[in-house]
Design a protein around this motif. Structure first.
Motif: not given
Length: 403
Positions: A281-296
Motif C-alpha cells: 500500500d505504499d510507493r516503492a521504486e526499482m532501477p530499470i537495469e536487470g529488473v523484470a516487470k512483475t507488477h504494474p
C-alpha cells in the motif's frame, strides 16, 4: 492568419462558439478551467455592448455525459459576472425568438449544439453552411466568434459552417491557444528546446516525435509510452501484467516506429532510469537495469525525476504532452508534479498540454502563472504539434482571406 476581437468593433449581435464540455457526475456538471478561460472572451464582448449568443456542446449522443447546457449557463454566469439566459432549443423558433429579444450587453446560451442532427456529421464547410442549423441562425446575427480551440480539430457545423456565411473572428482563447501551441514551429529559442512526453496514447506521442525533428533537443519520456520505448531499448518492461490491456496492443501497433525513433535520435531521447510501483500500500521504486516487470509500474522514480529536472533547468523552452505517472494517486504523482515544479522554477518558455497534465496543475496546487501557457486542448494540441490542419482554424483563416 485570422481576425480577432481587436477587429470586431462594438454593439453587434455576436454568435460565439465556446467549448464548455465538462465532466458530469450523477447528472451534475463539474466546474473546470474552461469556464474561467471562456468567460474572459464573453466578458469582453459584454463590455463592448454586444448581444452575445453562446453555442457549446456537452458529451455525445448515447453517453451519460450528453446532457443539457442549463447548468453550464449558470456556471458561466458566475465567471462572466452577468446573467446568462438559457433556452432549451438550438435553432428552432424558441431559439430564434430568444436571440431577437437580446438587449445590448446581454448573454444567451443555446441548447447543446449536439442535440441538432446537423452538428456532428463530418462534412465540408460548404455543406455545413447549407445545413438547416446554420441557415436558421446566421441571418439572426451580425458576426461569428470561434473561441473553441479545443474543438478546432472537428469539422462540425458550429465550427466550420458559420464562417462561410458570416464575418468571423477568433476569441481570446482561440487566439492564445493557437499562438502557444504553434510556437515550436513559429518561434526561435535561445537555448535547448525540451519536450516532456508521457500518457497512455503511444501513437499520439510517436506522431508528435515523428513530426518534430530538428526543433527538439531533448525528449523526456515517461508513462506508458516511456515503458514501450524502454522495451524497445531491451529492458524487460512495457508489457501487460495482471490482465492489463494497455501495453501489448500498442507495442504491436508501434514497435517498428519506436525502434526507428530510438535509432535515429538515441542521443536526444531520455528514458527513465528507475520506476515506481505499489508495495504494501505504499510507493516503492526499482532501477530499470536487470529488473523484470512483475507488477504494474505507475510512475518514474526519484533518479529519473532528478535527471529530467537538470535537463529542464538548462532549457530555453519546455513543452509537455502527457503525464509521467498515475498522478491521480498521490503516491504516484512525483514524476508528473516533479517535472512541472522544475518547469515552474525555470526561466523558460513553457507550454503545458491539455487533458491530464493540466489537471495535475490544479490538483496539486501549482499556479498557472508559473507557466507561459496552460492549454485546455487535448486533440487539437496534438494536431498542432504534429503540424496537421485544424478545420476550425482553417475556416477562420479562409474567412479572413475572403473578406
Amino acid at each position: 492568419m485570422f481576425k480577432t476581437l481587436d477587429d470586431l468593433g462594438s454593439g453587434k449581435r455576436v454568435l460565439v462558439r465556446l467549448d464548455l464540455n465538462s465532466p458530469v457526475e450523477d447528472g451534475i456538471v463539474k466546474d473546470n478551467r474552461r469556464f474561467t478561460r471562456h468567460a474572459r472572451t464573453v466578458h469582453e464582448l459584454v463590455e463592448s455592448g454586444h448581444r452575445v449568443v453562446v453555442m457549446a456542446h456537452q458529451g455525445r449522443p448515447g453517453r451519460d455525459s450528453f446532457v443539457s447546457l442549463d447548468q453550464h449557463a449558470d456556471l458561466l454566469a458566475e465567471y462572466v459576472g452577468t446573467p446568462v439566459a438559457f433556452v432549451d432549443d438550438v435553432h428552432g423558433d424558441r431559439a430564434i425568438a430568444a436571440v431577437r429579444d437580446l438587449g445590448a450587453g446581454e448573454v444567451l446560451m443555446l441548447e447543446n449544439v449536439r442535440m441538432s442532427e446537423d452538428e456532428l456529421p463530418e462534412k465540408t464547410p460548404a455543406e455545413h453552411a447549407d445545413s438547416a442549423f446554420v441557415r436558421a441562425l446566421a441571418p439572426e446575427v451580425d458576426c461569428y466568434v470561434n473561441d473553441a480551440y479545443s474543438a478546432a480539430h472537428r469539422a462540425h457545423a458550429s465550427l466550420v459552417g458559420f464562417p462561410r456565411r458570416l464575418p468571423a473572428y477568433a476569441g481570446r482563447v482561440m487566439e492564445s491557444e493557437y499562438e502557444a501551441n504553434t510556437s515550436i514551429a513559429s518561434r526561435e529559442f535561445d537555448g535547448p528546446v525540451t519536450m516532456v512526453l508521457g500518457g497512455a496514447k503511444a501513437t499520439d506521442v510517436i506522431d508528435v516525435m515523428s513530426a518534430l525533428d530538428d526543433e527538439i533537443d531533448h525528449y523526456l519520456l515517461g508513462g506508458i509510452v516511456g515503458e514501450l520505448f524502454l522495451r524497445a531499448a531491451g529492458h524487460d518492461v512495457g508489457y501487460d501484467v495482471d490482465d492489463g490491456e494497455l501495453y501489448d496492443h500498442q507495442w504491436a501497433d508501434n514497435a517498428d516506429r519506436i525502434r526507428e525513433l530510438l535509432a535515429e535520435r538515441d542521443d536526444r531521447i531520455h528514458l527513465p532510469v528507475d520506476l515506481a510501483y505499489e508495495h504494501d500500500d505504499d510507493r516503492a521504486e526499482m532501477p530499470i537495469e536487470g529488473v523484470a516487470k512483475t507488477h504494474p509500474l505507475l510512475d518514474v522514480g526519484a533518479s529519473t525525476i532528478a535527471d529530467y529536472g537538470e535537463i529542464i533547468e538548462d532549457s530555453a523552452a519546455v513543452f509537455v504532452k502527457g503525464a509521467l505517472g498515475v498522478f491521480e494517486d498521490e503516491r504516484f504523482s512525483d514524476g508528473t508534479v516533479g517535472v512541472l515544479e522544475s518547469i515552474a522554477s525555470t526561466d523558460c518558455f513553457s507550454v503545458i498540454g491539455g487533458g491530464d497534465t493540466s489537471r495535475a496543475i490544479e490538483l496539486y496546487g501549482l499556479e498557472e502563472d508559473y507557466f507561459s501557457h496552460v492549454s485546455i486542448a487535448g486533440g487539437a494540441y496534438v494536431r498542432a504539434l504534429t503540424g496537421q490542419t485544424l478545420p476550425a482554424v482553417e475556416a477562420l483563416a479562409e474567412n479572413c482571406r475572403d473578406r
